[in-house]
Design a protein around this motif. Structure first.
Motif, PDB file in Angstrom:
ATOM      1  N   HIS A  38      21.039  38.661   6.442  1.00 33.28           N
ATOM      2  CA  HIS A  38      19.978  39.550   6.144  1.00 33.28           C
ATOM      3  C   HIS A  38      19.064  39.369   7.258  1.00 33.28           C
ATOM      4  CE1 HIS A  38      21.323  39.485   1.867  1.00 33.28           C
ATOM      5  NE2 HIS A  38      20.499  40.383   1.719  1.00 33.28           N
ATOM      6  N   PHE A  68      14.001  37.889  12.983  1.00 34.38           N
ATOM      7  CA  PHE A  68      13.821  36.666  11.962  1.00 34.38           C
ATOM      8  C   PHE A  68      15.040  36.750  11.107  1.00 34.38           C
ATOM      9  CE2 PHE A  68      12.444  34.881   7.872  1.00 34.38           C
ATOM     10  CZ  PHE A  68      11.660  34.186   8.196  1.00 34.38           C
ATOM     11  N   LEU A  69      15.931  35.744  11.237  1.00 31.37           N
ATOM     12  CA  LEU A  69      17.192  35.513  10.268  1.00 31.37           C
ATOM     13  C   LEU A  69      16.706  34.925   8.994  1.00 31.37           C
ATOM     14  CD1 LEU A  69      20.431  36.001  10.052  1.00 31.37           C
ATOM     15  CD2 LEU A  69      20.548  33.419  10.802  1.00 31.37           C
ATOM     16  N   THR A  70      16.636  35.969   8.019  1.00 30.97           N
ATOM     17  CA  THR A  70      16.464  35.483   6.484  1.00 30.97           C
ATOM     18  C   THR A  70      17.322  34.740   6.027  1.00 30.97           C
ATOM     19  OG1 THR A  70      15.199  37.839   6.562  1.00 30.97           O
ATOM     20  CG2 THR A  70      15.391  36.512   4.464  1.00 30.97           C
ATOM     21  N   ASP A  71      18.594  35.084   6.000  1.00 29.98           N
ATOM     22  CA  ASP A  71      19.737  34.663   5.117  1.00 29.98           C
ATOM     23  C   ASP A  71      20.961  34.664   5.785  1.00 29.98           C
ATOM     24  OD1 ASP A  71      20.252  32.896   2.834  1.00 29.98           O
ATOM     25  OD2 ASP A  71      20.402  34.679   1.593  1.00 29.98           O
ATOM     26  N   HIS A  84      22.788  34.597  -4.599  1.00 30.68           N
ATOM     27  CA  HIS A  84      22.343  33.675  -3.803  1.00 30.68           C
ATOM     28  C   HIS A  84      20.880  33.491  -3.625  1.00 30.68           C
ATOM     29  CE1 HIS A  84      22.723  31.188  -0.274  1.00 30.68           C
ATOM     30  NE2 HIS A  84      21.625  31.860   0.534  1.00 30.68           N
ATOM     31  N   ARG A  86      17.721  32.425  -1.704  1.00 32.41           N
ATOM     32  CA  ARG A  86      17.110  32.202  -0.425  1.00 32.41           C
ATOM     33  C   ARG A  86      15.957  31.093  -0.583  1.00 32.41           C
ATOM     34  NH1 ARG A  86      12.985  31.987   3.483  1.00 32.41           N
ATOM     35  NH2 ARG A  86      13.856  32.320   5.595  1.00 32.41           N
ATOM     36  N   LEU A  97       9.477  30.535  13.962  1.00 34.04           N
ATOM     37  CA  LEU A  97      10.329  31.823  13.773  1.00 34.04           C
ATOM     38  C   LEU A  97      11.713  31.661  13.655  1.00 34.04           C
ATOM     39  CD1 LEU A  97       8.349  34.547  15.210  1.00 34.04           C
ATOM     40  CD2 LEU A  97       8.725  34.143  12.696  1.00 34.04           C
ATOM     41  N   TYR A 126      18.366  42.885  -2.756  1.00 31.78           N
ATOM     42  CA  TYR A 126      17.742  41.554  -2.227  1.00 31.78           C
ATOM     43  C   TYR A 126      16.092  41.685  -2.476  1.00 31.78           C
ATOM     44  CZ  TYR A 126      15.831  37.937   0.811  1.00 31.78           C
ATOM     45  OH  TYR A 126      15.148  37.030   1.428  1.00 31.78           O
ATOM     46  N   GLU A 171       9.197  32.518   1.410  1.00 35.72           N
ATOM     47  CA  GLU A 171       9.948  33.560   1.076  1.00 35.72           C
ATOM     48  C   GLU A 171      10.968  32.987   0.198  1.00 35.72           C
ATOM     49  OE1 GLU A 171      10.990  36.539   3.998  1.00 35.72           O
ATOM     50  OE2 GLU A 171      12.699  37.081   2.809  1.00 35.72           O
ATOM     51  N   HIS A 225      15.445  40.441   9.415  1.00 34.04           N
ATOM     52  CA  HIS A 225      14.254  41.159   9.209  1.00 34.04           C
ATOM     53  C   HIS A 225      13.725  41.310  10.607  1.00 34.04           C
ATOM     54  CE1 HIS A 225      10.415  41.045   6.265  1.00 34.04           C
ATOM     55  NE2 HIS A 225      10.566  42.199   6.995  1.00 34.04           N
ATOM     56  N   ILE A 266      15.879  26.062   4.310  1.00 35.52           N
ATOM     57  CA  ILE A 266      15.989  26.570   5.761  1.00 35.52           C
ATOM     58  C   ILE A 266      15.124  26.060   6.542  1.00 35.52           C
ATOM     59  CG2 ILE A 266      15.677  28.689   6.943  1.00 35.52           C
ATOM     60  CD1 ILE A 266      16.806  30.095   4.411  1.00 35.52           C
TER      61      ILE A 266
END
Lengths: 167, 399
Positions: A78, A57-60, B359, B361, B220, B333, B342, A80, B366
């Motif tokens: 980031h 999981f690519l958070t950011d 930053h 998120r 995902l 973070y 999230e 996960h 996204i």
């Protein structure tokens, strides 16, 4: 649920990539690894595929700019691992002029816009990106506004000078 | 004599370009989708975002930490308290401040009320987009009551600026507690009625089942979080995976869907409203009696009475209000479960009075990029319902 420790992950990375792992730190409990930008995709793929790790999981993705460093522009990932509930942060530093790094959008579909945002604000070029153009700013913009050389306000203004606090 | 008219099979097939947005009533915010449609089937979609980009990340680099809370209000403006608390918790993580239980519980109450308000909008607007106006107006009354509670807690309704670094700005007053109890009594009846009106409605089900679906793997890969990810069957919720603000004290379930389509999103969000009610009930019943703020005089604004008679309080008050407090260097973070996913804050501090880099998120920035894939090959009317169900909030999208 298996639990990964920062040390275990670091050992895995160091045994796999050796001296391409430049430095590491643990600010507030999150492992932060600085690595050579030429292997960014190899690292992401390794973390993605290794059955023990599964950082899928690519958070950011975001950029950061330290004008005083030799390699001033940074790309911060980031990741996960939902299977292990563990987060890790990667940084890759690039030169100021013509910064290139490979895109992660083939591996993580969500990287597409995050990389466009990073390009938009820092001018970091993601090689192989399917559609690398500005996303939040206007297309005609010529600068990369989050770089530190662009102050938020016009430095020549004198009406806002604060003689007491010196800023 | 030969005809000058082309033969029917020589006519080039043409698609139509349709602008959905920037100010289309169905987009619920200012962003544009250039759709290429063949008849009524969508061939491709090209999104343009950034119409209300306000450069929050750049602004934050010049603002003291206390003044950034107002920027977070304007991210997901349907659930501002969650953004406020997320920001406070990020800074508290950097400072190493632990809050007393009462402060954490008050925050949980505020955040869960915000989640209810957010999901109410999501679900009722979805009903409006399928043609059911009544339910929307009916539940908006309840959202007003949530805003009344915000008003009792912090004095504001929409852009709340709620809480402070190190706790809440004031304790829950009796009126607020009364209103929360009143809300917990009235709201379940109203929402149950709304669900009765919409959830098993034949028209609504026909419009939403199997529309805008996504598999768990793709969700995902796209970085989906929140309701949209859980509707696809992944039980990822930040409140459970990395409990913050004492969420581990509460008993609640994480609803998940199966197909990730519009109907599943509606049901998951609806079920989350019930879970939020459960959490608020537990929090208000077991509200601890310790302080509503941490003992961190350097960072927490002292009460005004103290400022008038106590020298230290005056100094701290002055330094905090003028933004002269230096924060420790470091990077953190911190993620909270926002209204739509999230919500993460990546904060780099160099030890100064402002963040070196901040930053956000933003969950909908996204996951909104998956929109063309979600609507590919579907009808135009499905595209509108899909967008509505994604809970894309322009303020957060563009930051």
């Amino acid at each position: 649920m298996t639990k990964i420790s920062n040390n275990f992950l670091l050992e895995q990375l160091q045994s796999k990539f050796g001296d391409k792992i430049l430095s590491y730190d643990e600010p507030h409990g999150m492992l932060t690894v600085v690595a050579d930008p030429s292997i960014n995709i190899e690292i992401l793929e390794f973390l993605f595929q290794e059955p023990q790790l599964q950082y899928q999981f690519l958070t950011d993705v975001c950029g950061i700019h330290y004008p005083d460093q030799d390699l001033p522009l940074g790309v911060v990932y980031h990741l996960h691992s939902l299977a292990n509930n563990h987060r890790v942060r990667f940084k890759f530093f690039l030169p100021d002029h013509n910064p290139h790094i490979r895109t992660a959008s083939q591996l993580h579909a969500g990287a597409n816009w995050m990389e466009r945002e990073t390009f938009d604000f820092y001018g970091i070029i993601f090689d192989g990106h399917p559609n690398l153009k500005r996303i939040l700013n206007v297309d005609e913009m010529e600068v990369f506004p989050l770089r530190k050389e662009f102050p938020l306000e016009d430095p020549n203004r004198i009406d806002k000078q604060d003689k007491f606090f010196g800023r | 004599m030969t005809s000058h008219l082309p033969l029917i099979n020589q006519i080039e097939k043409e698609t139509t370009t349709l602008n959905l947005g920037p100010t289309h009533p169905a987009t619920h915010g200012i962003f544009q989708n250039v759709l290429e449609i063949d008849g009524e089937k969508i061939v491709s979609a090209d999104q343009t975002v950034g119409y209300i980009h306000r450069a929050f990340e750049k602004l934050a680099e010049r603002r003291p930490f206390y003044q950034i809370t107002t920027l977070t209000d304007r991210l997901n403006y349907c659930s501002s308290p969650i953004n406020n608390m997320g920001w406070h918790m990020t800074v508290e993580k950097l400072l190493g401040i632990t809050l007393p239980k009462r402060a954490q519980y008050i925050r949980v109450i505020a955040m869960e009320l915000a989640r209810i308000a957010d999901h109410l909008i999501l679900n009722s607007i979805l009903a409006v987009d399928t043609g059911a106006m009544t339910g929307f107006l009916y539940v908006m009354q309840e959202r007003e009551k949530i805003y009344d509670i915000y008003e009792e807690i912090c004095g504001a309704r929409l852009t709340t600026n709620m809480g402070r670094i190190g706790g809440m700005e004031r304790d829950l007053n009796d009126n607020a507690i009364k209103k929360i109890h009143q809300f917990l009594r009235d709201f379940p009846k109203v929402y149950a009625e709304f669900e009765k009106l919409v959830a098993r409605n034949r028209i609504f089900m026909d419009r939403t089942i199997g529309v805008g679906g996504i598999s768990a793997e793709r969700a995902l890969s796209y970085g989906f979080t929140g309701v949209n990810l859980r509707a696809a069957g992944v039980d990822y919720d930040v409140r459970v995976m990395e409990p913050y603000s004492s969420y581990e004290d509460f008993e609640f379930d994480i609803p998940v869907g199966q197909h990730g389509d519009v109907y599943d999103r509606f049901c998951v969000a609806g079920q989350e409203i019930w879970e939020s009610v459960k959490i608020i009930k537990q929090a208000i019943e077991n509200l601890p009696t310790d302080s509503y703020h941490a003992d961190a005089p350097e960072y927490y604004l002292p009460p005004k009475v103290e400022v008038y008679k106590n020298m230290e309080a005056l100094i701290y008050h002055f330094k905090i209000v003028m933004g002269e407090i230096d924060m420790p260097a470091g990077e953190v973070y911190h993620a909270v479960e926002g209204g739509n996913g999230e919500l993460g804050f990546y904060l780099v501090s160099d030890g100064g009075r402002t963040p070196y880099r901040l930053h956000f998120r933003r969950p909908c920035f996204i996951y909104y990029q998956a929109y063309p894939e979600l609507i590919h090959g579907s009808n135009l009317s499905d595209a509108i319902v899909t967008m509505s169900s994604l809970n894309v909030i322009a303020g957060e999208l563009d930051a």
